[in-house]
Every structure is written in structure tokens, then in C-alpha cells.
Design a protein around this motif. Structure first.
Motif, PDB file in Angstrom:
ATOM      1  N   SER A   5       9.086  -5.876   0.073  1.00  0.00           N
ATOM      2  CA  SER A   5       8.600  -6.084   1.362  1.00  0.00           C
ATOM      3  C   SER A   5       9.097  -6.159   2.159  1.00  0.00           C
ATOM      4  O   SER A   5      10.189  -6.239   3.181  1.00  0.00           O
ATOM      5  N   GLU A   6       8.419  -5.648   3.911  1.00  0.00           N
ATOM      6  CA  GLU A   6       8.648  -5.784   5.311  1.00  0.00           C
ATOM      7  C   GLU A   6       7.417  -6.514   5.898  1.00  0.00           C
ATOM      8  O   GLU A   6       6.577  -6.517   5.696  1.00  0.00           O
ATOM      9  N   THR A   7       7.796  -7.063   7.067  1.00  0.00           N
ATOM     10  CA  THR A   7       6.725  -7.415   8.064  1.00  0.00           C
ATOM     11  C   THR A   7       6.412  -6.577   9.240  1.00  0.00           C
ATOM     12  O   THR A   7       7.486  -6.403  10.157  1.00  0.00           O
ATOM     13  N   ILE A   8       5.274  -6.840   9.592  1.00  0.00           N
ATOM     14  CA  ILE A   8       4.988  -5.974  10.772  1.00  0.00           C
ATOM     15  C   ILE A   8       3.549  -6.985  11.691  1.00  0.00           C
ATOM     16  O   ILE A   8       2.974  -7.033  10.825  1.00  0.00           O
ATOM     17  N   THR A   9       3.808  -6.474  12.910  1.00  0.00           N
ATOM     18  CA  THR A   9       3.457  -6.946  13.667  1.00  0.00           C
ATOM     19  C   THR A   9       2.268  -6.258  14.978  1.00  0.00           C
ATOM     20  O   THR A   9       3.167  -5.564  15.246  1.00  0.00           O
ATOM     21  N   GLN A  31       3.040   4.692   5.826  1.00  0.00           N
ATOM     22  CA  GLN A  31       4.490   6.061   5.413  1.00  0.00           C
ATOM     23  C   GLN A  31       5.159   4.909   5.281  1.00  0.00           C
ATOM     24  O   GLN A  31       6.457   5.064   5.262  1.00  0.00           O
ATOM     25  N   ASP A  32       5.378   4.118   6.572  1.00  0.00           N
ATOM     26  CA  ASP A  32       6.363   3.785   7.139  1.00  0.00           C
ATOM     27  C   ASP A  32       6.957   3.042   6.690  1.00  0.00           C
ATOM     28  O   ASP A  32       8.557   3.106   6.148  1.00  0.00           O
ATOM     29  N   VAL A  33       6.392   1.912   5.770  1.00  0.00           N
ATOM     30  CA  VAL A  33       7.148   1.216   4.863  1.00  0.00           C
ATOM     31  C   VAL A  33       7.161   1.811   3.083  1.00  0.00           C
ATOM     32  O   VAL A  33       8.683   1.308   2.696  1.00  0.00           O
TER      33      VAL A  33
END
Length: 130
Positions: A5-9, A31-33
């Protein structure tokens, strides 16, 4: 299966003329995640020996995200690899718990030294399937 998991704003540069995150930005986030998941889970010697390329994206857009809004990206590999390829699933969920985007992408592993496809061995896949 191991979920990363990762949070993106969403920032102002992520927004299109319709006032929400542009479709091309969603592809970049996918792609980044996925790449972040690789570096977080895979062994350092595998980072040095291999890299990944996308061979297919299948994306369902279910809702919009505006500038300043945060989503939680979750990605996982549900099934063992097939040769040099595996499918990765991803979903982006808003703070309200609603899924904004879901995706299934196919990735192929490339040997850095030869530039050719490389079979995904069990020890490379195992951390993603745990």
C-alpha cells in the motif's frame, strides 16, 4: 498474497481540463506503485539483475479524484508467474472508502545484462505471493 500500500495525493499538475486526475496520470501512478512494490519486497540482488516492463494495462475508472484529494493505492500479485510474466492487480481507494480506479496489468521481467526476457524463478516470485 502480499498487499503493498501507498498513499498518493493529487497535485495541480495531475489535473486535466475536466478538473480531475488525468487518465495518463493514473497510468503513471500504477507504474510508480508497482516499481515501489518491487523495491520494497524483492531482494537487492534481484533489483540489480532485473527490471520490469508493462506489456498490458486493463483499467476501470470508477470515480474522479480532484487536486488535494488523497487515495490509497493497493497492489498485489494474485497468481504465480507464467514464464517471464505475471499479472498485478491494483486499486485506488478514496478517503470515503470508494474505489476510484481498478487495474490489472501484465508485467514482463527483463534481464539487465542481456536485455532479454527472463523466466521468473520461484525465489523471485515468492515474496510477492506470500
Amino acid at each position: 498474497m502480499a498487499v503493498y500500500s501507498e498513499t498518493i495525493t493529487a497535485g495541480p499538475d495531475d489535473i486535466d481540463e475536466l478538473g480531475h486526475v488525468n487518465n495518463a496520470v493514473w497510468v503513471k501512478w500504477i507504474q510508480d506503485v508497482a516499481v515501489a512494490h518491487w523495491y520494497a519486497v524483492a531482494a537487492p540482488e534481484h533489483h540489480a539483475a532485473y527490471f520490469w516492463v508493462v506489456t498490458r494495462h486493463e483499467i476501470d475508472y470508477r470515480g474522479n479524484v480532484v487536486a488535494g484529494e488523497t487515495v490509497t493505492a493497493q497492489t498485489w500479485v494474485p497468481d504465480p508467474p507464467r514464464g517471464a510474466r505475471f499479472d498485478r492487480h491494483m486499486k485506488f481507494t478514496g478517503a470515503d472508502g470508494k474505489i476510484r480506479v481498478e487495474a490489472r496489468t501484465t508485467w514482463a521481467m527483463i534481464d539487465r545484462a542481456t536485455g532479454r526476457l527472463a523466466r521468473i524463478r520461484e525465489e523471485i516470485a515468492a515474496p510477492f505471493l506470500a
